[in-house]
Structures are given as C-alpha cells and as structure tokens.
Design a protein around this motif. Structure first.
Motif, short mmCIF file in Angstrom:
data_model
loop_
_atom_site.label_atom_id
_atom_site.label_comp_id
_atom_site.label_asym_id
_atom_site.label_seq_id
_atom_site.Cartn_x
_atom_site.Cartn_y
_atom_site.Cartn_z
N ALA A 52 12.84 18.90 3.35
CA ALA A 52 13.26 19.72 4.77
C ALA A 52 13.09 21.30 4.58
O ALA A 52 12.72 21.76 5.72
N VAL A 53 13.53 21.84 3.60
CA VAL A 53 13.21 23.10 3.38
C VAL A 53 11.63 23.80 3.41
O VAL A 53 11.47 24.70 4.14
N LYS A 54 10.74 22.93 2.92
CA LYS A 54 9.44 23.27 3.01
C LYS A 54 8.83 23.29 4.48
O LYS A 54 8.16 24.15 4.72
N ALA A 55 9.32 22.12 5.13
CA ALA A 55 8.81 21.98 6.30
C ALA A 55 9.34 23.17 7.25
O ALA A 55 8.65 23.79 8.42
N ILE A 56 10.53 23.44 7.06
CA ILE A 56 11.26 24.69 7.76
C ILE A 56 10.44 26.03 7.55
O ILE A 56 10.03 26.89 8.36
N ILE A 57 10.37 26.22 6.37
CA ILE A 57 9.57 27.48 5.95
C ILE A 57 8.19 27.53 6.71
O ILE A 57 7.83 28.51 7.08
N GLU A 58 7.43 26.22 6.38
CA GLU A 58 6.06 26.48 7.00
C GLU A 58 6.14 26.80 8.67
O GLU A 58 5.31 27.54 9.26
N ASN A 59 7.18 26.02 9.19
CA ASN A 59 7.32 26.38 10.71
C ASN A 59 7.71 27.83 10.95
O ASN A 59 7.16 28.44 12.00
N LEU A 60 8.40 28.44 10.29
CA LEU A 60 8.96 29.65 10.60
C LEU A 60 7.83 30.81 10.11
O LEU A 60 7.87 32.15 10.67
N GLN A 61 6.73 30.29 9.54
CA GLN A 61 5.78 31.55 9.22
C GLN A 61 4.71 31.33 10.31
O GLN A 61 3.88 32.23 10.39
N ARG A 62 4.63 30.28 11.24
CA ARG A 62 3.83 30.39 12.22
C ARG A 62 4.29 31.49 13.20
O ARG A 62 5.41 31.69 13.68
N ALA A 63 3.23 31.83 14.06
CA ALA A 63 3.23 32.83 15.01
C ALA A 63 3.86 32.53 16.08
O ALA A 63 4.51 33.23 16.89
N ASP A 64 3.63 31.12 16.40
CA ASP A 64 4.09 30.60 17.72
C ASP A 64 5.31 29.80 17.69
O ASP A 64 5.57 28.93 18.74
N VAL A 65 6.02 29.96 16.73
CA VAL A 65 7.26 29.18 16.52
C VAL A 65 8.09 29.57 17.72
O VAL A 65 8.38 30.70 18.09
N THR A 66 8.82 28.50 18.20
CA THR A 66 9.88 28.85 19.38
C THR A 66 10.99 28.87 19.01
O THR A 66 11.51 28.23 17.60
N ALA A 67 12.12 29.46 19.75
CA ALA A 67 13.41 29.86 19.36
C ALA A 67 14.02 28.21 19.16
O ALA A 67 15.04 28.18 18.37
N GLN B 15 0.85 -1.10 -0.01
CA GLN B 15 0.07 -0.14 -0.09
C GLN B 15 0.82 1.39 0.07
O GLN B 15 1.98 1.31 0.89
N GLY B 16 0.43 2.31 -0.92
CA GLY B 16 1.18 3.68 -0.70
C GLY B 16 1.27 3.98 0.73
O GLY B 16 0.31 4.14 1.29
N ARG B 17 2.54 4.69 0.74
CA ARG B 17 2.84 5.54 2.13
C ARG B 17 3.46 6.81 1.76
O ARG B 17 3.96 7.02 0.66
N TYR B 18 3.16 7.81 2.76
CA TYR B 18 3.31 9.04 2.49
C TYR B 18 3.75 9.66 3.65
O TYR B 18 3.54 9.23 4.84
N MET B 19 4.73 10.46 3.86
CA MET B 19 5.19 11.25 4.86
C MET B 19 4.81 12.75 4.80
O MET B 19 4.87 13.46 3.89
N ILE B 20 4.22 13.34 6.00
CA ILE B 20 4.02 14.68 5.99
C ILE B 20 5.19 15.69 5.85
O ILE B 20 6.08 15.55 6.45
N VAL B 21 4.84 16.68 4.92
CA VAL B 21 6.00 17.59 4.58
C VAL B 21 5.63 19.04 5.29
O VAL B 21 6.23 19.65 6.23
N ALA B 22 4.23 19.34 5.32
CA ALA B 22 3.76 20.36 6.02
C ALA B 22 2.33 20.13 6.48
O ALA B 22 1.32 19.70 5.53
#
Length: 294
Positions: free
Chosen positions: A93-108, A57-64
C-alpha cells in the motif's frame, strides 16, 4: 524483502483493487504503448506474488506500474518485464501511494483515497507524514476531508471541474448545504476561494444558530409582546431622532437645557452601543438568511 526481475505473462497479473488511481486516460495509454513499442520498457513494473495452491499457476498483483501494464495490453503484448517483490499488504500500500504521489498529474481525490487507506491501516497522521516524506499536516487533513463531499462533487474534483481549494471548504458542510454552495459556484455568484470560504463560514454559523434556536423553548406571549413593543419603539426613536436634524445640522444641540446636555449625551452613547450590537446581530442573521435561501 526478496526481489527478482523476470518476464511474466499478462494473464498472470491482476490490478490492485486498492490502487489510489481510478481514472486512466486511454489516449495517454495509447501514446505510452507506442513509446514502449518503439523504445522498449525503460523500467519494469513492480508486482507482488500472491499466495497460491499447489499445482496452480503463479499469480501476481501490481504494486506500481499499472499504466505500463495497460499499455502492454493495448499493444497486444503477451508478457511484461516485472520486478517481483515479496512484501506485506502494508508495504504494498505504501509503495503504491508513493508512486502515485510522485506523478505530476496526481489528483486531489487520488491523494485523499491514498491517505485514507493508510489511516485505515492504523497509521497516524504523523506516521503517514513521516512514511511519505510530507511536511504539511494540513495537506493530509484537507485531502482526507474531501471524502466527506457528496460523491457527485468528488467526481467534479476528480475531473478538474471543482478546484480543490473550493472543495476543501465545501467539504466541511453537511451534504444538504454543500449543494447550496456548489450551486453558487456554478452560477458564478462565488468566483474565488475567499468568497467560497466566507459563504461556508456564514452557513456554518447559520447552522450553529439554528441549533441554538432549536434547543430554546418557543417564545412566550410575554416575550412576543416585548419584541413587538421594541419594534414600535425603534420606529418612534428613529422618527424623533430625525426631528433633531435640519439640513444635516443637529439643531437639537442648541435647544436642550445646558444642564442636561452631558447626561443626555451619555444616555445616547449607551443606547448607541446597544443599538450597534443589535444592528450587527440583525445584519448577520439577514446575511445568513440570504445565503440559506440562495
């Protein structure tokens, strides 16, 4: 990079183990689930197809979109709308990072792990800044430096109990000295980022001084004798100087031979300069000793 939106079963999807975000507020996940149930999913999550063997069965990994994925699990959904995108590990990796950096509640700490993961993939700081649209080199360096904190102190930053400005300074110290500053912060001895910075500087200088002294040979008997004589002379000079004043007036100025006044004043000026340098060095050593003992 091909992509297609489709409904995919939740049991075919797995979280990204390198997801920069590690903490998920279950209350907020429940609120998001209620919103999705009432209004529908406004934006599909992004997933990456994983390699599979024939017949599997096809499997997928979450990017964002891991929060949206968790919200669907919370409300008992069987499928979720996904944008399936073929991409490389680096692109994911880049897309996951960009999505996280765009969140208002991203932590240091989330930023720190995200930046470090890109640097581990071979990105330079300059290339990382360009990829993520960052303007400040220090933002990258300061965040990555947080990973030098003791793990328990990283948890304090993650939970909002240690300001990132404090943590960035403290992270420059060896692990044993980090504990000293954290203790002073927790007991209220250090209340501002400026106070923390000065404490850290004093500890670094004390550490450097210790390194210098460690490299120096032990004092000889002759050197010890010189220091002892100097201590005695300092006491004598202080006593003699006190005798030259009465009621805050320098009475000695009226009693010195006029032909010797200028020469004596020049010698006192030279002594004063040496004493000032010695005083500053001794006070710095005393201050560092107090911080180390705290």
């Amino acid at each position: 990079m091909s992509q297609k939106v489709r409904e995919i079963r939740l049991d075919q999807i797995e979280a990204n183990p390198n997801q920069p975000r590690k903490l998920f507020d279950e209350t907020k996940i429940a609120d998001l689930a209620a919103s999705i149930k009432a209004n529908g999913l406004m934006q599909p999550i992004t997933v990456r197809p994983l390699p599979r063997k024939v017949g599997e069965q096809g499997r997928y990994m979450i990017v964002a979109g891991e929060r949206r994925f968790r919200a669907h699990k919370h409300m008992g959904a069987e499928t979720i709308r996904c944008l399936a995108v073929e991409m490389t590990e680096d692109e994911m990796a880049v897309k996951a990072i960009i999505e996280n950096l765009q969140r208002a509640d991203v932590t240091a700490m989330e930023e720190a792990r995200a930046f470090q993961s890109m640097l581990d993939r071979g990105y330079t700081v300059a290339a990382l800044m360009k990829e993520l649209g960052l303007k400040s080199r220090n933002r990258v360096l300061d965040r990555v430096n947080l990973l030098r904190l003791n793990p328990e102190f990283q948890t304090l930053v993650e939970g909002g109990n240690l300001p990132p400005a404090y943590a960035c300074e403290i992270a420059t110290l060896p692990a044993a000295l980090q504990v000293k500053v954290i203790r002073q912060v927790s007991t209220g001895q250090l209340k501002t980022a400026e106070q923390v910075r000065h404490a850290v500087i004093a500890l670094r200088e004390a550490l450097a001084q210790d390194d210098i002294f460690a490299a120096m040979p032990a004092a000889t008997e002759k050197e010890v004798a010189v220091v002892n004589r100097m201590e005695a002379k300092v006491e004598q000079i202080a006593a003699l100087a006190a005798l030259g004043f009465k009621d805050n007036e320098c009475t000695i100025a009226k009693k010195v031979d006029p032909n010797k006044v200028k020469g004596m004043a020049d010698k006192l000026a030279l002594i004063r300069n040496h004493l000032l340098q010695m005083e500053h060095a001794l006070r710095a050593a005393a201050a560092q000793g107090e911080i180390l003992a705290a």
